[in-house]
Scaffold this active site. Structure first.
Site, PDB file in Angstrom:
ATOM      1  N   LYS A   1       0.857  -1.190   0.000  1.00 28.52           N
ATOM      2  CA  LYS A   1       0.000   0.000   0.000  1.00 28.52           C
ATOM      3  C   LYS A   1       0.889   1.235   0.000  1.00 28.52           C
ATOM      4  O   LYS A   1       1.392   1.653   1.037  1.00 28.52           O
ATOM      5  CB  LYS A   1      -0.947   0.034   1.196  1.00 28.52           C
ATOM      6  CG  LYS A   1      -2.049   1.097   1.004  1.00 28.52           C
ATOM      7  CD  LYS A   1      -2.372   1.895   2.225  1.00 28.52           C
ATOM      8  CE  LYS A   1      -1.355   2.836   2.741  1.00 28.52           C
ATOM      9  NZ  LYS A   1      -1.281   4.146   2.015  1.00 28.52           N
TER      10      LYS A   1
ATOM     11  N   GLU B   1       9.724   1.187  10.823  1.00 28.28           N
ATOM     12  CA  GLU B   1      10.835   2.120  10.616  1.00 28.28           C
ATOM     13  C   GLU B   1      10.213   3.510  10.639  1.00 28.28           C
ATOM     14  O   GLU B   1       9.485   3.891   9.727  1.00 28.28           O
ATOM     15  CB  GLU B   1      11.541   1.823   9.292  1.00 28.28           C
ATOM     16  CG  GLU B   1      12.910   2.467   9.192  1.00 28.28           C
ATOM     17  CD  GLU B   1      12.858   3.805   8.494  1.00 28.28           C
ATOM     18  OE1 GLU B   1      12.897   4.839   9.206  1.00 28.28           O
ATOM     19  OE2 GLU B   1      12.775   3.836   7.260  1.00 28.28           O
TER      20      GLU B   1
ATOM     21  N   CYS C   1      14.234  10.315   6.905  1.00 26.46           N
ATOM     22  CA  CYS C   1      14.034  10.103   8.346  1.00 26.46           C
ATOM     23  C   CYS C   1      15.332  10.017   9.142  1.00 26.46           C
ATOM     24  O   CYS C   1      15.352  10.359  10.323  1.00 26.46           O
ATOM     25  CB  CYS C   1      13.204   8.845   8.572  1.00 26.46           C
ATOM     26  SG  CYS C   1      13.836   7.395   7.711  1.00 26.46           S
TER      27      CYS C   1
ATOM     28  N   GLU D   1      10.557  16.213  14.774  1.00 28.26           N
ATOM     29  CA  GLU D   1      11.007  15.949  13.409  1.00 28.26           C
ATOM     30  C   GLU D   1      10.338  16.937  12.454  1.00 28.26           C
ATOM     31  O   GLU D   1       9.111  16.993  12.367  1.00 28.26           O
ATOM     32  CB  GLU D   1      10.674  14.515  12.999  1.00 28.26           C
ATOM     33  CG  GLU D   1      11.207  14.147  11.637  1.00 28.26           C
ATOM     34  CD  GLU D   1      10.986  12.689  11.278  1.00 28.26           C
ATOM     35  OE1 GLU D   1      11.870  12.088  10.645  1.00 28.26           O
ATOM     36  OE2 GLU D   1       9.918  12.153  11.637  1.00 28.26           O
TER      37      GLU D   1
END
Length: 476
Positions: free
Chosen positions: A168, A242, A276, A375
């Site tokens: 997906k 992750e 990331c 972040e």
């Protein structure tokens, strides 16, 4: 899905917009829970009733090599499409979204070819045959920032172990995801082995909770990862997560700043900051603080902002208007909190179209400030001072995350000592670059489990112990 193209059950679609021009690239059908159900059932049938569940590792390897060849044949077109979808500079996209996926598939094809599915061990009662079996149907949910790389990091080890996959992808990069379905069909995989269902949160939630899924592999935000982890725990279902990061780049007092700045593009600004594992907290020794701030600011000002298809561009746009606005909100929050703006701080004045953000550097920041803890996922870094190596390690570890990191020094042994003390899944000394042959993943809120390297095969493996008689023991 199931080896054929299918209309979405709802008829819904999404207009995929080019990040640099804000113009339509095309429309992609969006799946919902009904489409996910069809795809999972097709994957289940391929494993339980079709030929895929009976393939040997060598047979899987042969199909995977053909799969890699097909991905290679489409590599340039795929890389260009991804750059248009999400803003990745084309030079990076050619590696990450072009040639990289095929090479990753080949690596796991070679591992598959060498797999031993059974090991016989002596036991107190005769022998035990320890079998490595596929985990089953894998639900793979991937983000938009490195769509081809992050998808193949799940698809390749899953196929090597004999799993079937329902992918997906994110709606923002729905168009490029279809290359996996096309390549799998052309390579000769049985129907149902590789299924692609673009969709939003509803489709993702349906995949995670579907009773026919045996394993979930997810890359994305920590918030979404927590929800997936909670649902997987409720279902007693393994998952690999992750997630986000706020990694530290530790510049030691003996660092060569020319080496450091030469590595900043990869370590702190890769893919327009939309990566990331980037080290967006730069820790600088107090006695060299101004020198480091100056070097980082000069580097950021030297980045070329513009159309990602231009070979000279080193910083493209954000993936969407909404994401650009989130990045700008982080910048505005830092300014309101008293951070000192070194460079950047807004939208480029010469760009009237596209979702661009200026490469931005803040100084005068404490590790407790929001801009140092949250972040941002854009081209924004902060420079934080420290007094000695112990304090640098303490600051690096004072984070909810632990995904990437780097240490910059003229003494590699000293750098290795510091690197060993930082709680993070990956860390580099005088450079930062993923090694596909080694495990990648995070600690703390950066995730669970590991991808890449031979270690990734374990995430798609179930072990079965068959208790047998001593006649099965090998002759000595």
């Amino acid at each position: 899905m199931g080896g054929t193209w299918a209309e979405s059950a709802s008829g819904d679609s999404v207009d995929v917009i080019e990040a640099a021009t804000e113009e339509s690239l095309g429309r992609a059908a969006l799946g919902d829970a009904r489409d996910i159900d069809r795809a999972v059932r097709a994957a289940r049938a391929a494993l339980d009733d079709g030929p895929w569940g009976r393939t040997s590792p060598a047979e899987r390897a042969e199909l995977m090599f053909r799969f890699a060849d097909r991905l290679d044949a489409a590599a340039e077109d795929t890389a260009t499409l991804v750059s248009r979808e999400n803003g990745t500079p084309i030079a990076l996209s050619r590696v990450a979204n072009g040639i990289g996926p095929g090479e990753t598939v080949r690596m796991y094809a070679r591992l598959a070819a060498g797999l031993s599915t059974e090991e016989v061990r002596p036991s107190p009662h005769g022998a035990t045959i320890v079998r490595r079996e596929p985990a089953g149907v894998v639900g793979a949910i991937t983000p938009w920032n490195h769509p081809q790389t992050l998808a193949v990091m799940k698809i390749a080890p899953a196929l090597a172990m004999g799993c079937a996959v329902v992918l997906k992808p994110a709606p923002e990069t729905a168009l490029d995801a279809f290359v996996f379905g096309e390549a799998a069909a052309a390579a000769g995989f049985p129907g149902g082995v590789v299924n692609v269902v673009p969709g939003g949160r509803e489709a993702g939630a349906a995949l995670v909770s579907h009773p026919g899924v045996d394993k979930v592999a997810f890359t994305g935000s920590t918030a979404a990862g927590r929800a997936i982890g909670a649902e997987s725990g409720r279902l007693i279902r393994p998952c690999t997560l992750e997630l986000g990061g706020k990694s530290a780049s530790i510049v030691l007092d003996d660092a060569d700043l020319d080496v450091f700045t030469a590595g900043l593009g990869e370590s702190s600004f890769r893919n327009n900051g939309q990566t990331c594992a980037l080290q967006t907290r730069i820790l600088a020794p107090r006695r060299r603080y101004d020198e480091v701030v100056g070097a980082v600011g000069q580097f950021a000002r030297g980045l070329v902002v513009g159309d990602p298809l231009d070979e000279s561009v080193t910083c493209g746009p954000m993936v969407s208007a909404a994401h650009r606005d989130r990045v700008l909100a982080h910048i505005d929050g830092a300014l309101a909190g008293g951070a000192r703006l070194v460079t950047g701080g807004g939208r480029p004045g010469d760009r009237d179209r596209g979702w661009f953000v200026e490469p931005t550097v803040f100084a005068g920041v404490s590790n407790s400030d929001a801009i140092a803890r949250e972040e941002v996922f854009g081209p924004v870094v902060v420079v934080i001072p420290y007094d000695d190596d112990d304090e640098a390690v303490r600051i690096a570890n004072d984070s909810d995350y632990g995904l990437g990191g780097s240490v910059w020094t003229s003494d590699e042994a000293r750098g290795l000592d510091v690197a060993r003390r930082v709680r993070t899944g990956t860390i580099g000394i005088n450079y930062y670059a993923l090694d596909p042959g080694a495990p990648f993943g995070g600690m703390k809120a950066s995730g669970l489990g590991r991808e890449l390297g031979p270690e990734a095969l374990a995430a798609y493996t179930e072990y079965k112990s068959v208790y047998a008689s001593a006649r099965w023991l090998p002759e000595v």
